[in-house]
Enzyme design. Structure first.
Site, short mmCIF file in Angstrom:
data_model
loop_
_atom_site.label_atom_id
_atom_site.label_comp_id
_atom_site.label_asym_id
_atom_site.label_seq_id
_atom_site.Cartn_x
_atom_site.Cartn_y
_atom_site.Cartn_z
N LYS A 47 33.66 -68.03 -21.26
CA LYS A 47 33.45 -69.17 -20.37
C LYS A 47 33.78 -70.50 -21.05
O LYS A 47 33.75 -71.56 -20.41
CB LYS A 47 32.01 -69.18 -19.86
CG LYS A 47 31.70 -68.02 -18.92
CD LYS A 47 30.24 -67.98 -18.55
CE LYS A 47 29.95 -67.00 -17.43
NZ LYS A 47 30.53 -65.68 -17.56
N LYS A 128 35.26 -56.25 -18.51
CA LYS A 128 34.64 -55.40 -17.50
C LYS A 128 34.69 -56.12 -16.15
O LYS A 128 34.83 -57.34 -16.07
CB LYS A 128 33.19 -55.11 -17.88
CG LYS A 128 32.26 -56.31 -17.86
CD LYS A 128 30.84 -55.90 -18.20
CE LYS A 128 29.92 -57.12 -18.15
NZ LYS A 128 28.52 -56.75 -18.44
N LYS A 131 31.54 -60.27 -11.32
CA LYS A 131 31.60 -61.26 -10.24
C LYS A 131 31.96 -62.63 -10.79
O LYS A 131 32.79 -63.34 -10.22
CB LYS A 131 30.25 -61.30 -9.53
CG LYS A 131 30.19 -62.25 -8.35
CD LYS A 131 28.92 -62.07 -7.55
CE LYS A 131 27.68 -62.44 -8.34
NZ LYS A 131 26.45 -62.38 -7.53
#
Length: 206
Positions: A47, A128, A131
């Site tokens: 992120k 992986k 969302k």
């Protein structure tokens, strides 16, 4: 496949004790320890947080520990990337019990025997399915959305023309076929044809 006669369903946000336990547990964990969690470290990197990581994100494993312990769970189904979470939960258990007595029991992880089943890779081939990373197929997606997402899935960047030999390893479409294709003999033939050359990605995705 979950039997409501055996399983209790609840809305997490309607259980205030989980939030209360999270606050109590936060006093048992240092910031340095939270930053050492490998899963947190990798997601912080993904992120791009650097040192500007939100406190809530950094403390999320403590909230997960409260999710586990409020109902006195003992066996937790996880992917192998969540093993550090189980370790941190047990650290909280030991520290809490050392102060207040034997309130909680240590928890154990449950990982599928087949390593392939423990994690479904994301459509982008980088991580992986998640969302927050925008690389996931959702159970609620309609068939058109699923098809659109599958058509965007990462395959072999070197497989430019249909006749080019292709790679199966790291090819997300084959990862999904390994998981879901019911005919293993046909799948083996698809892999052989792809490696040899002459099988297009669109056919595979369909």
């Amino acid at each position: 496949g979950v039997d409501p006669k055996k399983t209790t369903y609840f809305i997490q946000s309607q259980i205030p004790e989980i939030a209360e336990m999270t606050v109590l547990f936060l006093n048992l964990v240092t910031v340095a320890r939270l930053k050492r969690n490998p899963t947190v470290k990798s997601e912080m990197k993904q992120k791009g947080f650097g040192e500007n990581v939100p406190a809530g994100f950094l403390a999320y494993p403590v909230s997960q520990a409260a999710d586990i312990l409020f109902c006195k769970s003992n066996l937790i189904p996880v992917g192998d990337d969540q093993l550090p979470q189980i370790e941190q939960t047990n650290e909280i258990v030991h520290k809490f019990n050392s102060y207040y007595g034997p309130v909680f029991k240590t928890v154990e992880h449950l990982i599928p025997q087949n390593a392939l089943e423990s994690r479904l890779p994301g459509l982008d081939g980088k991580a992986k399915m998640s969302k927050s990373l925008g690389n996931a197929i959702f159970l609620a997606d309609d068939s058109d959305t699923v098809k659109q997402k599958v058509m965007s899935a990462y395959t072999d960047p070197g497989h430019i023309r249909v006749e080019d030999p292709g790679k199966v390893e790291g090819n997300i479409v084959f990862s999904y076929l390994d998981m879901f294709h019911p005919d293993k003999a046909e799948l083996a033939q698809l892999k052989a044809d792809y490696i040899k050359g002459g099988l297009g990605d669109v056919i595979l995705k369909n």
